[in-house]
Design a protein around this motif. Structure first.
Motif, short mmCIF file in Angstrom:
data_model
loop_
_atom_site.label_atom_id
_atom_site.label_comp_id
_atom_site.label_asym_id
_atom_site.label_seq_id
_atom_site.Cartn_x
_atom_site.Cartn_y
_atom_site.Cartn_z
N ASP A 71 29.07 4.76 2.53
CA ASP A 71 28.77 4.53 3.95
C ASP A 71 27.75 5.53 4.50
O ASP A 71 27.07 5.24 5.48
CB ASP A 71 30.05 4.62 4.78
N TYR A 72 27.67 6.70 3.89
CA TYR A 72 26.74 7.73 4.39
C TYR A 72 25.43 7.75 3.60
O TYR A 72 24.55 8.56 3.91
CB TYR A 72 27.39 9.11 4.30
N PHE A 73 25.31 6.87 2.64
CA PHE A 73 24.09 6.86 1.83
C PHE A 73 23.51 5.44 1.81
O PHE A 73 22.74 5.07 2.68
CB PHE A 73 24.39 7.38 0.42
N GLU A 74 23.91 4.63 0.84
CA GLU A 74 23.37 3.27 0.77
C GLU A 74 23.71 2.45 2.02
O GLU A 74 22.92 1.60 2.45
CB GLU A 74 23.90 2.54 -0.47
N GLY A 75 24.91 2.66 2.58
CA GLY A 75 25.37 1.83 3.67
C GLY A 75 25.16 2.40 5.06
O GLY A 75 25.66 1.85 6.04
N TYR A 76 24.40 3.50 5.17
CA TYR A 76 24.30 4.17 6.47
C TYR A 76 23.64 3.28 7.52
O TYR A 76 24.13 3.18 8.65
CB TYR A 76 23.51 5.47 6.34
#
Length: 308
Positions: A71-76
């Motif tokens: 959630d904090y990288f690819e899905g941010y």
């Protein structure tokens, strides 16, 4: 307008609070995060090197990119879009939460944005361990991000944001206990591997904790052992820790009864004469606020307390 997220209903429904805030309660639901897949190609990087030749530091540089939550990288960007499209207030005066600051990624990014534009973040204490433990990452983190922290009654002269209100979870509740009832021994289980920075038994230290419990019960006269009900923990959000606690108790102290967990502790208390708390956590504070006679039984070598 004040925004209440994951608050305790007895507190939320209190008419005095509604009058003071000048608003009726609203039920807010958090939208679910969309599923995003990990992209290993984007994670093929490491932190900048320095002069350190320490093996731990070197492997940490490589592991951190692999362990950043999706959630904090690819899905941010997806997370940010969801938080901006929900129906929550655009300009809340204050935001109240007890657990969403930690467990809800949509709430986190929304609340962070509102705080940047002047909203106050108010965190209500959730459970025990606060104000007593010598080491608690949870407590330290909340003191740093909150404008106000609503405690269950404790204060710290060095931290001005703490406001002692009382047990939010048991707000305005009354519980009766039995002066002729049994003894409720409240147990815990913690993971077999260290997972959190808190002053609690970790890893194989749990074996010492278990042994301490058996020794305590087995030292009682047989007539008293038969009046002890052992309350084992249920499965947690972290899962089953595979300590086989019930089998251990049956093997080491066959005279005690094991609670089936079909009732809440609050329901059990009506048949309880005394609560024996073996863990620095919520159950201890609940038995005290219910005014049930309570014994605290733990080794401060593993449940280290603040000097205060």
């Amino acid at each position: 307008e004040y925004f209440f997220m994951d608050t305790y209903l007895p507190l939320f429904q209190d008419l005095r609070l509604q009058v003071k805030l000048g608003q009726f309660p609203k039920l807010w639901r958090c939208p679910e995060c969309e599923s995003v897949k990990i992209d290993m190609e984007k994670r093929q990087w490491s932190l900048d090197k320095n002069d350190s030749s320490d093996d731990f530091t070197n492997i940490l540089r490589k592991l951190i990119p692999l362990h950043i939550p999706i959630d904090y990288f690819e899905g941010y960007n997806t997370l940010k879009r969801i938080s901006e499209k929900n129906s929550w207030p655009n300009s809340p005066k204050g935001i109240f939460t007890s657990v969403a600051y930690s467990k809800d990624d949509v709430f986190k990014i929304w609340a962070a944005n509102k705080v940047e534009f002047g909203a106050s973040l108010i965190i209500g204490q959730h459970g025990g361990h606060f104000g007593t433990s010598s080491l608690s990452f949870d407590e330290s983190h909340q003191m740093k991000i909150a404008d106000k922290f609503i405690s269950w009654g404790w204060e710290d002269p060095n931290i001005s944001i703490i406001k002692p209100v009382g047990n939010l979870k048991e707000f305005n509740t009354k519980v009766n206990y039995s002066s002729k009832g049994f003894a409720l021994l409240v147990e815990t289980e913690l993971p077999q591997y260290s997972y959190h920075l808190r002053a609690v038994p970790i890893s194989s230290q749990m074996l010492y904790y278990f042994e301490e419990q058996y020794n305590f019960v087995n030292a009682l006269p047989l007539a008293l052992q038969e009046q002890v009900l052992v309350r084992l923990p249920g499965k947690t959000s972290l899962g089953d820790f595979n300590w086989s606690s019930e089998l251990r108790w049956q093997d080491r102290s066959p005279n005690v009864r094991i609670d089936s967990r079909k009732q809440t502790i609050k329901s059990l208390v009506k048949d309880v004469r005394i609560v024996i708390s073996t863990v620095n956590s919520t159950s201890l504070l609940e038995s005290l606020i219910w005014n049930v006679p309570t014994i605290i039984f733990w080794d401060v070598k593993y449940w280290e307390l603040k000097e205060s």
